[in-house]
Design a protein around this motif. Structure first.
Motif, PDB file in Angstrom:
ATOM      1  N   ALA A 132       0.886  -1.076  -0.030  1.00 44.28           N
ATOM      2  CA  ALA A 132       0.076   0.087   0.035  1.00 44.28           C
ATOM      3  C   ALA A 132       0.795   1.316  -0.044  1.00 44.28           C
ATOM      4  CB  ALA A 132      -0.920  -0.027   1.146  1.00 44.28           C
ATOM      5  N   SER A 133       1.703   1.496   0.749  1.00 44.68           N
ATOM      6  CA  SER A 133       2.855   2.579   0.995  1.00 44.68           C
ATOM      7  C   SER A 133       3.471   2.810  -0.390  1.00 44.68           C
ATOM      8  CB  SER A 133       3.622   2.293   2.161  1.00 44.68           C
ATOM      9  OG  SER A 133       4.325   1.247   1.983  1.00 44.68           O
ATOM     10  N   SER A 134       4.027   1.706  -1.019  1.00 43.89           N
ATOM     11  CA  SER A 134       4.678   1.653  -2.206  1.00 43.89           C
ATOM     12  C   SER A 134       4.037   2.323  -3.307  1.00 43.89           C
ATOM     13  CB  SER A 134       5.487   0.601  -2.399  1.00 43.89           C
ATOM     14  OG  SER A 134       6.383   0.053  -1.686  1.00 43.89           O
ATOM     15  N   LEU A 135       2.647   1.988  -3.555  1.00 44.50           N
ATOM     16  CA  LEU A 135       1.703   2.382  -4.460  1.00 44.50           C
ATOM     17  C   LEU A 135       1.478   3.947  -4.199  1.00 44.50           C
ATOM     18  CD1 LEU A 135      -0.645  -0.449  -4.709  1.00 44.50           C
ATOM     19  CD2 LEU A 135       1.051   0.158  -6.486  1.00 44.50           C
ATOM     20  N   ILE A 136       1.173   4.393  -3.063  1.00 44.14           N
ATOM     21  CA  ILE A 136       1.105   5.641  -2.609  1.00 44.14           C
ATOM     22  C   ILE A 136       2.186   6.568  -2.891  1.00 44.14           C
ATOM     23  CG2 ILE A 136       0.593   7.312  -0.921  1.00 44.14           C
ATOM     24  CD1 ILE A 136      -1.097   4.938   0.725  1.00 44.14           C
ATOM     25  N   LEU A 137       3.417   6.127  -2.649  1.00 47.34           N
ATOM     26  CA  LEU A 137       4.601   7.033  -3.065  1.00 47.34           C
ATOM     27  C   LEU A 137       4.843   6.961  -4.450  1.00 47.34           C
ATOM     28  CD1 LEU A 137       7.015   5.719   0.097  1.00 47.34           C
ATOM     29  CD2 LEU A 137       5.913   7.808  -0.332  1.00 47.34           C
ATOM     30  N   LEU A 138       4.627   5.713  -5.271  1.00 49.03           N
ATOM     31  CA  LEU A 138       4.747   5.868  -6.579  1.00 49.03           C
ATOM     32  C   LEU A 138       3.668   7.054  -7.332  1.00 49.03           C
ATOM     33  CD1 LEU A 138       6.052   4.318  -9.093  1.00 49.03           C
ATOM     34  CD2 LEU A 138       3.988   2.958  -9.071  1.00 49.03           C
ATOM     35  N   VAL A 139       2.528   6.863  -6.822  1.00 50.98           N
ATOM     36  CA  VAL A 139       1.880   8.128  -7.295  1.00 50.98           C
ATOM     37  C   VAL A 139       2.168   9.349  -7.097  1.00 50.98           C
ATOM     38  CG1 VAL A 139      -0.633   9.204  -7.120  1.00 50.98           C
ATOM     39  CG2 VAL A 139      -0.343   6.631  -7.326  1.00 50.98           C
ATOM     40  N   LEU A 140       2.800   9.570  -5.846  1.00 51.19           N
ATOM     41  CA  LEU A 140       3.080  11.062  -5.370  1.00 51.19           C
ATOM     42  C   LEU A 140       4.463  11.334  -6.038  1.00 51.19           C
ATOM     43  CD1 LEU A 140       2.607  10.889  -1.474  1.00 51.19           C
ATOM     44  CD2 LEU A 140       1.139  12.005  -3.156  1.00 51.19           C
ATOM     45  N   THR A 141       5.206  10.318  -6.278  1.00 55.98           N
ATOM     46  CA  THR A 141       6.491  10.774  -7.446  1.00 55.98           C
ATOM     47  C   THR A 141       6.383  11.051  -8.469  1.00 55.98           C
ATOM     48  OG1 THR A 141       7.622   8.810  -6.068  1.00 55.98           O
ATOM     49  CG2 THR A 141       8.594   9.647  -7.991  1.00 55.98           C
ATOM     50  N   PHE A 142       5.199  11.085  -9.257  1.00 58.75           N
ATOM     51  CA  PHE A 142       4.925  11.450 -10.339  1.00 58.75           C
ATOM     52  C   PHE A 142       3.836  12.496 -10.531  1.00 58.75           C
ATOM     53  CE2 PHE A 142       6.941   7.208 -11.345  1.00 58.75           C
ATOM     54  CZ  PHE A 142       7.903   7.570 -12.273  1.00 58.75           C
ATOM     55  N   SER A 143       3.227  12.786  -9.355  1.00 55.01           N
ATOM     56  CA  SER A 143       2.140  13.816  -9.077  1.00 55.01           C
ATOM     57  C   SER A 143       3.008  15.208  -8.702  1.00 55.01           C
ATOM     58  CB  SER A 143       1.193  13.346  -8.323  1.00 55.01           C
ATOM     59  OG  SER A 143       0.541  12.168  -8.734  1.00 55.01           O
ATOM     60  N   LEU A 144       3.773  15.007  -7.703  1.00 57.93           N
ATOM     61  CA  LEU A 144       4.249  16.346  -7.053  1.00 57.93           C
ATOM     62  C   LEU A 144       5.701  16.974  -8.001  1.00 57.93           C
ATOM     63  CD1 LEU A 144       4.007  15.349  -3.428  1.00 57.93           C
ATOM     64  CD2 LEU A 144       2.530  16.579  -4.654  1.00 57.93           C
ATOM     65  N   ASP A 145       5.535  17.972  -8.379  1.00 55.50           N
ATOM     66  CA  ASP A 145       6.700  18.582  -9.179  1.00 55.50           C
ATOM     67  C   ASP A 145       7.976  18.388  -8.363  1.00 55.50           C
ATOM     68  OD1 ASP A 145       5.031  19.373 -11.304  1.00 55.50           O
ATOM     69  OD2 ASP A 145       4.761  21.469 -10.207  1.00 55.50           O
ATOM     70  N   THR A 146       8.164  18.733  -7.078  1.00 55.20           N
ATOM     71  CA  THR A 146       9.491  18.563  -6.437  1.00 55.20           C
ATOM     72  C   THR A 146       9.992  17.190  -6.276  1.00 55.20           C
ATOM     73  OG1 THR A 146       8.158  18.429  -4.294  1.00 55.20           O
ATOM     74  CG2 THR A 146       8.943  20.514  -4.890  1.00 55.20           C
ATOM     75  N   TRP A 147       9.124  16.154  -6.393  1.00 57.58           N
ATOM     76  CA  TRP A 147       9.464  14.823  -6.500  1.00 57.58           C
ATOM     77  C   TRP A 147       9.901  14.382  -7.775  1.00 57.58           C
ATOM     78  CZ3 TRP A 147       6.877  11.074  -2.579  1.00 57.58           C
ATOM     79  CH2 TRP A 147       6.785  11.712  -1.257  1.00 57.58           C
ATOM     80  N   ARG A 148       9.136  14.827  -8.817  1.00 54.09           N
ATOM     81  CA  ARG A 148       9.178  14.467 -10.144  1.00 54.09           C
ATOM     82  C   ARG A 148      10.463  15.056 -10.574  1.00 54.09           C
ATOM     83  NH1 ARG A 148       4.385  15.761 -11.845  1.00 54.09           N
ATOM     84  NH2 ARG A 148       5.048  17.679 -12.935  1.00 54.09           N
ATOM     85  N   THR A 149      11.112  15.853 -10.469  1.00 53.05           N
ATOM     86  CA  THR A 149      12.272  16.473 -10.703  1.00 53.05           C
ATOM     87  C   THR A 149      13.510  15.584 -10.413  1.00 53.05           C
ATOM     88  OG1 THR A 149      11.515  18.769 -10.485  1.00 53.05           O
ATOM     89  CG2 THR A 149      14.015  18.409 -10.407  1.00 53.05           C
ATOM     90  N   HIS A 150      13.445  14.812  -9.282  1.00 54.05           N
ATOM     91  CA  HIS A 150      14.237  13.836  -8.767  1.00 54.05           C
ATOM     92  C   HIS A 150      13.589  12.490  -8.616  1.00 54.05           C
ATOM     93  CE1 HIS A 150      16.946  17.392  -7.902  1.00 54.05           C
ATOM     94  NE2 HIS A 150      15.771  17.825  -7.099  1.00 54.05           N
ATOM     95  N   SER A 151      12.882  12.020  -9.590  1.00 50.51           N
ATOM     96  CA  SER A 151      12.083  11.069  -9.564  1.00 50.51           C
ATOM     97  C   SER A 151      13.092   9.601  -9.331  1.00 50.51           C
ATOM     98  CB  SER A 151      11.320  10.763 -10.815  1.00 50.51           C
ATOM     99  OG  SER A 151      12.076  10.705 -11.894  1.00 50.51           O
ATOM    100  N   GLU A 152      14.051   9.406  -9.836  1.00 49.88           N
ATOM    101  CA  GLU A 152      14.763   8.191  -9.798  1.00 49.88           C
ATOM    102  C   GLU A 152      15.455   7.980  -8.442  1.00 49.88           C
ATOM    103  OE1 GLU A 152      17.615   6.790 -13.165  1.00 49.88           O
ATOM    104  OE2 GLU A 152      17.867   8.979 -13.148  1.00 49.88           O
ATOM    105  N   VAL A 153      15.740   9.287  -7.578  1.00 52.72           N
ATOM    106  CA  VAL A 153      16.345   9.309  -6.240  1.00 52.72           C
ATOM    107  C   VAL A 153      14.909   8.615  -5.353  1.00 52.72           C
ATOM    108  CG1 VAL A 153      17.014  10.658  -4.474  1.00 52.72           C
ATOM    109  CG2 VAL A 153      17.697  11.274  -6.445  1.00 52.72           C
TER     110      VAL A 153
END
Length: 443
Positions: free
Chosen positions: A96-117
């Motif tokens: 559950a937590s991995s799926l939530i974080l996966l969505v956030l990684t590609f939804s939030l600009d500050t996260w998407r900029t460093h998506s690999e990290v």
């Protein structure tokens, strides 16, 4: 009640902690220099965000399951049922937590900029499931678990030093730092080294619900705690430049390394106090008093040492080795964090004392609700202070450190007030039981 077994556990944990510090002493300045303040800040920002997934996956089991295992560890069947119940619950929470974080990684600009990290940082979530540290702690065999971790960290250290050569290797640095706990988990599952793997027990869905329900207050406490620990870095990353995050992360890293000196005492004493709280309340109170003196004393020493002596290392290192030496460059970077460090250092002492009053007193005597409420208020207070002090500030890292210090002081005061009441009630119960026993003998 500090018997030979407990002393052996504490000594072994400190020996292993010393080896861990050797690894940390090399890794911390190395990464600070190789990744730079900005890269170091991005990595720590990602780590702080991913900790929410780790918190959801752990769900407070690192407190509730440790206590439960400690109280039934003489019954292998009962301990095995707790192990599999908690393990399956953590697996479901991990998904559950991995799926939530996966969505956030590609939804939030500050996260998407460093998506690999952010994506590779999710290895920390898997590692928290793969290596059941809580099970070792319940059996008071943490020295064995720590030994596995030291072996794995030492193995990965050479790869880290060889392969990470600059800010472009930030993803590789994330992977190599997450791998030790995964490797330790694989070794344990394949060999059962240190503590035998529990026998298989089929778990019903209702048992998983019961486990989650029983651990809910501990999970709420962990989430609230994150609001004044990992969330501080997250909020700082939202309101300030990566350089400010890096400066704060450098100072906080030193503080948390110093707090690690108190960790073995907490890890060794918590399951013992939990066990005594059921079988020998007077012994539990005696051990709590010793914990306050020992942990508080070490916390004070670490606070003074960090605040007074670490700033001296910069000119000494430069004088001995030159400004281009790796460790000297790290301390020169830390010099910018010196004022932050002064404000942050007392957190070591306050944290050590709050653990005695909170985890080692309130939790073992059934005060989970009060414990959770205090941490909820503390978390909200820290978020409010961060939102008020940090935006627009040219010293955002310093304001973050001041916020954490205020919150820690509040927690100590609230925990100490209730812990004093609880201990007084327990002493009254002991006196009443003694009086009944004496009356029965007289009759």
């Amino acid at each position: 009640m500090v018997d030979a077994r407990l002393r052996t556990n504490i000594f072994a944990l400190y020996l292993v902690q010393g080896l861990n510090y050797v690894v940390s002493f090399v890794t911390f300045p190395f990464l600070l220099v190789q990744l730079g303040s900005a890269g170091f800040g991005v990595m720590n920002f990602a780590f702080a965000c991913i900790q929410y997934g780790v918190l959801l996956t752990d769900f407070g089991f690192n407190l509730s399951a440790v206590r439960d295992v400690a109280q039934v560890r003489d019954d292998p069947q009962a301990a095995a049922r707790i192990f599999w119940r908690v393990t399956w619950a953590k697996v479901l929470l991990m998904v559950a937590s991995s799926l939530i974080l996966l969505v956030l990684t590609f939804s939030l600009d500050t996260w998407r900029t460093h998506s690999e990290v952010f994506l590779w940082s999710q290895l920390y979530i898997a590692s928290s499931v793969l290596f059941p540290l809580w099970y070792f702690q319940g059996f008071e065999k943490l020295q064995l678990a720590s030994g596995l971790m030291v072996f794995a960290r030492a193995l990965m250290l050479g790869l880290l030093l060889h392969w990470v050569n600059g800010p472009q290797d930030i993803v590789l640095a994330v992977i190599l730092q997450a791998m030790p706990q995964i490797l330790a988990g694989v070794v344990w599952w394949c060999s059962g080294w240190g503590i035998a793997r529990p026998q298989w027990v089929a778990i019903q869905l209702g048992e998983l619900r019961d486990a989650l329900r029983a651990s809910w207050p501990f999970f709420l406490s962990a989430i609230s705690t994150s609001l004044y620990t990992t969330s501080t870095t997250v909020l700082l990353g939202m309101f300030a430049a990566p350089v400010q995050v890096g400066l704060f992360a450098a100072a906080s890293k030193l503080v948390y390394i110093a707090q690690g000196l108190i960790g073995p005492l907490i890890q060794a004493m918590y399951p013992r106090i939990a066990q005594l709280a059921v079988s020998n309340k007077a012994g539990a109170l005696a051990l709590i008093r010793k914990a306050l003196l020992i942990q508080g004393g070490i916390g004070l020493i670490m606070t003074l040492a960090l605040a007074l002596f670490v700033p001296l290392f910069t000119p000494i290192s430069v004088a001995l080795f030159g400004a281009d030496f790796g460790l000297s460059r790290a301390f020169l970077a830390l010099a910018d964090s010196q004022l932050i460090l002064y404000w942050f250092a007392p957190v070591i002492l306050l944290g050590a004392v709050s653990l005695v009053f909170g985890q080692q007193t309130l939790l073992v005597f059934g005060q989970e609700r009060y414990f959770s409420r205090v941490l909820v208020v503390a978390g909200v207070l820290n978020v409010a202070l961060m939102c008020f002090l940090v935006p627009g500030s040219t010293e955002a890292g310093l304001r973050a450190a001041q916020s954490v210090l205020i919150v820690e002081a509040f927690i100590v005061a609230a925990f100490a007030w209730r812990a004093r009441q609880v201990c007084r009630d327990v002493r009254r119960q002991i006196a009443q039981e003694d009086a009944r026993i004496a009356q029965g003998e007289a009759s």
